[in-house]
Design a protein around this motif. Sequence first.
Motif, mmCIF file in Angstrom:
data_model
loop_
_atom_site.group_PDB
_atom_site.id
_atom_site.type_symbol
_atom_site.label_atom_id
_atom_site.label_comp_id
_atom_site.label_asym_id
_atom_site.label_seq_id
_atom_site.Cartn_x
_atom_site.Cartn_y
_atom_site.Cartn_z
ATOM 1 N N PRO A 1 0.803 -1.233 0.000
ATOM 2 C CA PRO A 1 0.000 0.000 0.000
ATOM 3 C C PRO A 1 0.832 1.276 0.000
ATOM 4 N N LEU A 2 2.117 1.174 0.296
ATOM 5 C CA LEU A 2 2.987 2.353 0.305
ATOM 6 C C LEU A 2 3.716 2.540 -1.015
ATOM 7 N N MET A 3 4.124 1.447 -1.626
ATOM 8 C CA MET A 3 4.997 1.522 -2.796
ATOM 9 C C MET A 3 4.263 1.376 -4.126
ATOM 10 N N ILE A 4 2.998 0.957 -4.096
ATOM 11 C CA ILE A 4 2.275 0.732 -5.343
ATOM 12 C C ILE A 4 1.710 2.029 -5.917
ATOM 13 N N TRP A 5 1.584 3.073 -5.081
ATOM 14 C CA TRP A 5 1.009 4.325 -5.548
ATOM 15 C C TRP A 5 2.006 5.245 -6.242
ATOM 16 N N PRO A 6 3.209 5.474 -5.701
ATOM 17 C CA PRO A 6 4.147 6.394 -6.369
ATOM 18 C C PRO A 6 4.568 5.863 -7.734
ATOM 19 N N ARG A 7 4.647 6.747 -8.692
ATOM 20 C CA ARG A 7 5.015 6.338 -10.044
ATOM 21 C C ARG A 7 6.393 5.685 -10.101
ATOM 22 N N ARG A 8 7.318 6.164 -9.290
ATOM 23 C CA ARG A 8 8.694 5.673 -9.367
ATOM 24 C C ARG A 8 8.822 4.235 -8.900
ATOM 25 N N THR A 9 7.956 3.798 -8.040
ATOM 26 C CA THR A 9 8.061 2.432 -7.501
ATOM 27 C C THR A 9 6.919 1.530 -7.942
ATOM 28 N N ARG A 10 5.947 2.077 -8.652
ATOM 29 C CA ARG A 10 4.758 1.286 -8.999
ATOM 30 C C ARG A 10 5.096 0.089 -9.865
ATOM 31 N N ARG A 11 5.849 0.300 -10.932
ATOM 32 C CA ARG A 11 6.154 -0.814 -11.826
ATOM 33 C C ARG A 11 6.950 -1.902 -11.111
ATOM 34 N N LEU A 12 7.877 -1.471 -10.261
ATOM 35 C CA LEU A 12 8.670 -2.437 -9.509
ATOM 36 C C LEU A 12 7.778 -3.276 -8.617
ATOM 37 N N TRP A 13 6.813 -2.645 -7.938
ATOM 38 C CA TRP A 13 5.966 -3.389 -7.010
ATOM 39 C C TRP A 13 4.963 -4.259 -7.742
ATOM 40 N N VAL A 14 4.480 -3.792 -8.882
ATOM 41 C CA VAL A 14 3.609 -4.648 -9.693
ATOM 42 C C VAL A 14 4.382 -5.895 -10.122
ATOM 43 N N ALA A 15 5.607 -5.697 -10.607
ATOM 44 C CA ALA A 15 6.426 -6.835 -11.044
ATOM 45 C C ALA A 15 6.726 -7.776 -9.885
ATOM 46 N N ALA A 16 7.050 -7.210 -8.705
ATOM 47 C CA ALA A 16 7.358 -8.049 -7.544
ATOM 48 C C ALA A 16 6.128 -8.834 -7.097
ATOM 49 N N THR A 17 4.959 -8.187 -7.109
ATOM 50 C CA THR A 17 3.733 -8.861 -6.690
ATOM 51 C C THR A 17 3.352 -9.969 -7.663
ATOM 52 N N VAL A 18 3.461 -9.690 -8.949
ATOM 53 C CA VAL A 18 3.164 -10.719 -9.947
ATOM 54 C C VAL A 18 4.150 -11.878 -9.813
ATOM 55 N N ALA A 19 5.439 -11.562 -9.590
ATOM 56 C CA ALA A 19 6.435 -12.622 -9.404
ATOM 57 C C ALA A 19 6.109 -13.471 -8.175
ATOM 58 N N LEU A 20 5.638 -12.824 -7.117
ATOM 59 C CA LEU A 20 5.244 -13.557 -5.914
ATOM 60 C C LEU A 20 4.146 -14.571 -6.230
ATOM 61 N N HIS A 21 3.155 -14.149 -6.998
ATOM 62 C CA HIS A 21 2.036 -15.049 -7.288
ATOM 63 C C HIS A 21 2.392 -16.089 -8.346
ATOM 64 N N VAL B 1 3.695 -21.838 -9.212
ATOM 65 C CA VAL B 1 4.677 -22.836 -9.634
ATOM 66 C C VAL B 1 5.072 -23.752 -8.490
ATOM 67 N N PHE B 2 5.358 -23.187 -7.324
ATOM 68 C CA PHE B 2 5.943 -23.973 -6.236
ATOM 69 C C PHE B 2 4.918 -24.525 -5.248
ATOM 70 N N MET B 3 3.680 -24.036 -5.295
ATOM 71 C CA MET B 3 2.636 -24.567 -4.416
ATOM 72 C C MET B 3 1.509 -25.239 -5.201
ATOM 73 N N GLY B 4 1.504 -25.074 -6.513
ATOM 74 C CA GLY B 4 0.461 -25.676 -7.328
ATOM 75 C C GLY B 4 -0.850 -24.927 -7.309
ATOM 76 N N LEU B 5 -0.873 -23.719 -6.721
ATOM 77 C CA LEU B 5 -2.109 -22.926 -6.643
ATOM 78 C C LEU B 5 -2.166 -21.993 -7.858
ATOM 79 N N SER B 6 -2.314 -22.590 -9.022
ATOM 80 C CA SER B 6 -2.226 -21.815 -10.261
ATOM 81 C C SER B 6 -3.383 -20.843 -10.416
ATOM 82 N N VAL B 7 -4.594 -21.249 -10.043
ATOM 83 C CA VAL B 7 -5.748 -20.367 -10.196
ATOM 84 C C VAL B 7 -5.632 -19.181 -9.251
ATOM 85 N N PHE B 8 -5.239 -19.438 -8.018
ATOM 86 C CA PHE B 8 -5.043 -18.351 -7.058
ATOM 87 C C PHE B 8 -3.975 -17.381 -7.548
#
Length: 343
Positions: free
Chosen positions: A253-273, A278-285
């Motif tokens: 909620p802190l880093m997703i709003w500023p333009r300078r960090t938004r893309r990084l946090w979107v990429a990090a969040t997508v990588a997390l999911h 891949v590693f838990m088999g929860l593909s739909v989630f």
Amino acid sequence: MPAPRAAIERGVARAWAAVERFAFAPASAAPLAVLRIGLASVLLVQAGMVAPALFELYGRSGILQTPLLDAHGGPGFVRLGWLIDRLATLGIGEGPIIVAVGASYVLALAALLAGWHTRVAAAGAWFSHLMLMMTADSTNYGVDQFANIFLFYLMWMPAGAALSLDRRLGRAPVGPTSSARLALRVVQIHLCIVYLTGGLGKALGEQWWNGDAIWRTLNLPDYRQYDFTWLARYPWLAVVAGWTVLFIECGYPLMIWPRRTRRLWVAATVALHVGIAVFMGLSVFGAIMAVLTISAFAVRANPPESMLSETDAPRGEGATSAPQELHGPARHHGVRLAPGTRG
């Protein structure tokens, strides 16, 4: 008028203007369309995965027999059992009812994907999804809750105003609208609350700090996809992974709003999911959570530059000129874009 009172009124007026710019400045419906398309696509894939076990999951002669199925179902009348009991008096059996509800769900998702009668399709998908959820409540997990919540949101959002048959057929509003901005803010704030509460909940325990949660997640039989027993020789890797998850979720909620960090946090969040898939088999989630963040924060919500006159185009981040008037189709709707508004 006393000077302090005038200063207070000016401050209130500025604060309200900021709220209006944040919540109601006209925006494109493209992020909502991406949400609609992404969510419907993932749920259609999930429906295809569940279809072979339809009767085993939802039938009264399936994995859970009638008493257990009814006992473990969600509360209320929105269940297949309630519908089966009512239609039994008309001589309609359980099998056709289950097939009809499943088919209705898939057809509603297909219409939602195409953006055909979008709000009606969203309502149909939401209700049938809720009925299936309440019937097999013991099989639900987080992805089902998120899917149902955002299907409900799509009933009220102008998600058919872009990339849809409704838009092509002239049934959706043209150009940016205040309702699209408000709907987008609802999605964004909802996600920020989800990630913050999830991150803080993890941070309150020791498992995510000492790597135990990562170890268990990767090696428990319910989730194990690969052999990660070698992590016992490098426990610091599990610690780093746990801290990374906490950092991404608590910082969302802190880093997703500023333009300078938004893309990084979107990429990090997508990588997390992607990692969860891949590693838990929860593909739909993993897919649904990635769709939510991408649609909310990675898709441009501001009107395209072609809808602004050359003289009214934004002059940069610090522009403070009067509101820019939209040209083209949006002009006929009386839409104006507040200065400095960002997606």
